[in-house]
Motif scaffolding. Structure first.
Motif, PDB file in Angstrom:
ATOM      1  N   LYS A  57       0.837  -1.200   0.000  1.00  0.00           N
ATOM      2  CA  LYS A  57       0.000   0.000   0.000  1.00  0.00           C
ATOM      3  C   LYS A  57       0.870   1.248   0.000  1.00  0.00           C
ATOM      4  CE  LYS A  57      -3.823   1.449   1.550  1.00  0.00           C
ATOM      5  NZ  LYS A  57      -4.811   2.024   2.417  1.00  0.00           N
ATOM      6  N   GLY A  58       0.423   2.257  -0.741  1.00  0.00           N
ATOM      7  CA  GLY A  58       1.158   3.519  -0.735  1.00  0.00           C
ATOM      8  C   GLY A  58       0.718   4.383   0.437  1.00  0.00           C
ATOM      9  N   GLY A  59       1.575   5.289   0.859  1.00  0.00           N
ATOM     10  CA  GLY A  59       1.204   6.273   1.866  1.00  0.00           C
ATOM     11  C   GLY A  59       1.039   5.733   3.269  1.00  0.00           C
ATOM     12  N   VAL A  60       1.690   4.601   3.577  1.00  0.00           N
ATOM     13  CA  VAL A  60       1.562   4.024   4.921  1.00  0.00           C
ATOM     14  C   VAL A  60       2.759   4.353   5.828  1.00  0.00           C
ATOM     15  CG1 VAL A  60       0.075   2.128   4.133  1.00  0.00           C
ATOM     16  CG2 VAL A  60       2.560   1.791   4.238  1.00  0.00           C
ATOM     17  N   GLY A  61       3.766   5.028   5.255  1.00  0.00           N
ATOM     18  CA  GLY A  61       4.915   5.403   6.075  1.00  0.00           C
ATOM     19  C   GLY A  61       6.177   4.586   5.824  1.00  0.00           C
ATOM     20  N   LYS A  62       6.254   3.907   4.677  1.00  0.00           N
ATOM     21  CA  LYS A  62       7.478   3.139   4.356  1.00  0.00           C
ATOM     22  C   LYS A  62       8.694   4.061   4.283  1.00  0.00           C
ATOM     23  CE  LYS A  62       5.781   1.452   0.496  1.00  0.00           C
ATOM     24  NZ  LYS A  62       4.362   1.718   0.732  1.00  0.00           N
ATOM     25  N   THR A  63       8.580   5.071   3.419  1.00  0.00           N
ATOM     26  CA  THR A  63       9.734   5.931   3.172  1.00  0.00           C
ATOM     27  C   THR A  63      10.100   6.728   4.425  1.00  0.00           C
ATOM     28  OG1 THR A  63       9.124   6.080   0.851  1.00  0.00           O
ATOM     29  CG2 THR A  63      10.582   7.789   1.706  1.00  0.00           C
ATOM     30  N   THR A  64       9.078   7.230   5.118  1.00  0.00           N
ATOM     31  CA  THR A  64       9.310   7.980   6.356  1.00  0.00           C
ATOM     32  C   THR A  64      10.036   7.090   7.364  1.00  0.00           C
ATOM     33  OG1 THR A  64       7.276   9.195   5.915  1.00  0.00           O
ATOM     34  CG2 THR A  64       8.142   9.300   8.162  1.00  0.00           C
ATOM     35  N   MET A 108       1.401   6.539  11.872  1.00  0.00           N
ATOM     36  CA  MET A 108       0.379   7.597  11.757  1.00  0.00           C
ATOM     37  C   MET A 108      -0.774   7.340  12.715  1.00  0.00           C
ATOM     38  SD  MET A 108       0.418   8.531   7.744  1.00  0.00           S
ATOM     39  CE  MET A 108       1.445   7.310   6.954  1.00  0.00           C
ATOM     40  N   ILE A 111       4.241   4.866  16.029  1.00  0.00           N
ATOM     41  CA  ILE A 111       4.606   6.189  15.485  1.00  0.00           C
ATOM     42  C   ILE A 111       3.336   7.040  15.403  1.00  0.00           C
ATOM     43  CG2 ILE A 111       5.734   7.435  13.610  1.00  0.00           C
ATOM     44  CD1 ILE A 111       7.554   5.291  14.883  1.00  0.00           C
ATOM     45  N   PRO A 112       3.287   8.140  16.150  1.00  0.00           N
ATOM     46  CA  PRO A 112       2.072   8.959  16.131  1.00  0.00           C
ATOM     47  C   PRO A 112       1.981   9.792  14.854  1.00  0.00           C
ATOM     48  CG  PRO A 112       3.735   9.994  17.502  1.00  0.00           C
ATOM     49  CD  PRO A 112       4.331   8.688  17.024  1.00  0.00           C
ATOM     50  N   ARG A 113       0.768  10.155  14.490  1.00  0.00           N
ATOM     51  CA  ARG A 113       0.608  11.149  13.433  1.00  0.00           C
ATOM     52  C   ARG A 113       1.116  12.478  13.991  1.00  0.00           C
ATOM     53  NH1 ARG A 113      -1.816  11.691   8.724  1.00  0.00           N
ATOM     54  NH2 ARG A 113      -2.923   9.707   8.740  1.00  0.00           N
ATOM     55  N   VAL A 132       6.605  15.476  11.263  1.00  0.00           N
ATOM     56  CA  VAL A 132       7.094  14.360  10.432  1.00  0.00           C
ATOM     57  C   VAL A 132       6.777  14.622   8.962  1.00  0.00           C
ATOM     58  CG1 VAL A 132       6.834  11.881   9.930  1.00  0.00           C
ATOM     59  CG2 VAL A 132       6.861  12.675  12.302  1.00  0.00           C
ATOM     60  N   SER A 133       5.590  15.164   8.699  1.00  0.00           N
ATOM     61  CA  SER A 133       5.205  15.376   7.299  1.00  0.00           C
ATOM     62  C   SER A 133       5.837  16.633   6.715  1.00  0.00           C
ATOM     63  CB  SER A 133       3.686  15.420   7.167  1.00  0.00           C
ATOM     64  OG  SER A 133       3.156  16.417   7.995  1.00  0.00           O
ATOM     65  N   PRO A 187      10.255  16.326   5.036  1.00  0.00           N
ATOM     66  CA  PRO A 187      10.787  16.019   3.697  1.00  0.00           C
ATOM     67  C   PRO A 187      10.899  17.243   2.771  1.00  0.00           C
ATOM     68  CG  PRO A 187       9.098  14.427   4.305  1.00  0.00           C
ATOM     69  CD  PRO A 187       9.074  15.502   5.355  1.00  0.00           C
TER      70      PRO A 187
HETATM   71  P1  ADP Z   1       4.973   5.386   1.712  1.00  0.00           P
HETATM   72  O1  ADP Z   1       6.456   5.422   1.508  1.00  0.00           O
HETATM   73  O2  ADP Z   1       4.496   4.125   2.343  1.00  0.00           O
HETATM   74  O3  ADP Z   1       4.227   5.705   0.458  1.00  0.00           O
HETATM   75  P2  ADP Z   1       5.381   7.847   3.184  1.00  0.00           P
HETATM   76  O4  ADP Z   1       6.417   7.535   4.197  1.00  0.00           O
HETATM   77  O5  ADP Z   1       5.824   8.585   1.965  1.00  0.00           O
HETATM   78  O6  ADP Z   1       4.581   6.539   2.775  1.00  0.00           O
HETATM   79  O7  ADP Z   1       4.223   8.653   3.924  1.00  0.00           O
HETATM   80  C1  ADP Z   1       3.076   9.119   3.234  1.00  0.00           C
HETATM   81  C2  ADP Z   1       2.763  10.548   3.636  1.00  0.00           C
HETATM   82  O8  ADP Z   1       2.443  10.592   5.014  1.00  0.00           O
HETATM   83  C3  ADP Z   1       3.930  11.495   3.458  1.00  0.00           C
HETATM   84  O9  ADP Z   1       3.454  12.738   3.049  1.00  0.00           O
HETATM   85  C4  ADP Z   1       4.543  11.578   4.841  1.00  0.00           C
HETATM   86  O10 ADP Z   1       5.206  12.805   5.061  1.00  0.00           O
HETATM   87  C5  ADP Z   1       3.326  11.439   5.719  1.00  0.00           C
HETATM   88  N1  ADP Z   1       3.640  10.810   7.003  1.00  0.00           N
HETATM   89  C6  ADP Z   1       4.317   9.665   7.212  1.00  0.00           C
HETATM   90  N2  ADP Z   1       4.414   9.369   8.516  1.00  0.00           N
HETATM   91  C7  ADP Z   1       3.763  10.374   9.172  1.00  0.00           C
HETATM   92  C8  ADP Z   1       3.498  10.661  10.548  1.00  0.00           C
HETATM   93  N3  ADP Z   1       3.939   9.862  11.533  1.00  0.00           N
HETATM   94  N4  ADP Z   1       2.797  11.781  10.834  1.00  0.00           N
HETATM   95  C9  ADP Z   1       2.346  12.597   9.850  1.00  0.00           C
HETATM   96  N5  ADP Z   1       2.578  12.394   8.557  1.00  0.00           N
HETATM   97  C10 ADP Z   1       3.264  11.290   8.199  1.00  0.00           C
END
Ligand code: ADP
Ligand code: MG
Length: 274
Positions: free
Chosen positions: A20-27, A200, A228-230, A234-235, A238
């Motif tokens: 799934k995209g947008g779940v926090g992999k890259t973060t 998140m 990991i809290p939202r 964190v957002s 990047p």
């Molecule tokens: P993925 O790599 O799984 O697609 P990302 O790590 O890019 O996911 O995260 C998706 C979005 O959510 C990004 O904009 C990122 O900055 C944001 N995000 C990730 N973790 C958090 C967090 N703990 N709190 C708020 N925003 C977050």
């Protein structure tokens, strides 16, 4: 410092995966990598997502003609030749470029198409003898179970799964676990699941709590205690080309990633002692 702190027998290779995209992999790759480097580990982040968010989130500007993990996968460059310093002590990155979008098709015709990254890492470890070797290698994956992700799974010792606490989270997870099992059976017998990290997390949201409870009841202690809290810091990080640990070291998101790193190091030590 010249020794390999945690792993005298070469780096531990962890793949951060979830289709799934947008779940926090890259973060998670960026901030876990930064937190590990901060406690003295030498870390390499390998960006296998054509979007390249791990590279840009570390402040690495993508130049035209840049050599990347794409060139490594197709055999044009060694991994050592594409690695760049992140500017953060002990943290390097093998960046991605958009070329990766076409890699799947090109890889299909190459020998050992699922082991291209595994072979590249093995060659790096061999060649790395003289320098301070990496103790952790983290692979950031695209949001799919394509050949890029399979290459990462074949190169890894273990999988780290970021899971967003939302409806259907468990369904997606079971699909991923099936894929990991399949890769383990047919391609990479040493593969295991290091753990699942809830990302998140919003404590004001009842659904978050409910999903977290469900995930813990199914997976038990495979789920890290650290959640990991939202957190808006964190957002924001990047867009400054910085891990949140450098952008705002004191925020709750940074503190959570520091705790996650120590939990992972502890788990690794237990694994090695077992
Ligand atoms: P993925 O790599 O799984 O697609 P990302 O790590 O890019 O996911 O995260 C998706 C979005 O959510 C990004 O904009 C990122 O900055 C944001 N995000 C990730 N973790 C958090 C967090 N703990 N709190 C708020 N925003 C977050
Ligand atoms: Mg990503």
């Amino acid at each position: 410092m010249s020794e390999n702190l945690s792993h005298p027998n070469g780096p531990r290779v962890l793949v951060v995966a979830n289709q799934k995209g947008g779940v926090g992999k890259t973060t998670t790759a960026i901030n876990l990598g930064t937190a590990l480097a901060a406690v003295g580990e030498k870390v390499l982040i390998i960006d296998l997502d054509p979007q390249g968010n791990a590279s840009t989130g570390l402040g690495i500007q993508r130049r035209p003609g840049q050599k990347s993990t794409y060139h490594v996968l197709i055999g044009e460059e060694t991994l050592g030749n594409v690695i760049v310093e992140s500017g953060i002590p002990r943290l390097d990155c093998a960046p991605s470029t958009m070329d990766l979008l076409g890699a799947e098709l090109e890889l299909a015709d190459l020998a050992r198409k699922t082991y291209r990254m595994a072979d590249a890492i093995a060659a790096l470890v061999k060649q790395d003898n003289a320098k301070q070797p990496y103790s952790y290698i983290l692979l950031d994956c695209p949001p799919s179970l394509n050949l890029l992700t399979i290459n990462a799974l074949c190169a890894a010792d273990a999988v780290l799964v970021p899971l967003q606490c939302e409806f259907f989270a468990l369904e997606g997870l079971s699909q991923l676990i099936k894929t990991v099992e399949r890769v383990k059976t047919s391609l990479n017998p040493k593969l295991s699941i290091q753990g699942v990290v809830l990302t998140m997390f919003d404590r004001r949201n009842k659904l978050s709590e409910q999903v977290a409870e469900d995930v813990r009841s199914v997976l038990g202690d495979k789920v890290y205690q650290t959640v990991i809290p939202r957190n808006v810091r964190v957002s924001e990080a990047p867009s400054y080309g910085k891990p949140v640990l450098l952008y705002d070291n004191a925020c709750v998101g940074s503190q959570a990633y520091i705790r996650l790193a120590s939990e992972i190091i502890r788990r690794e030590r237990e694994l090695r002692a077992a």
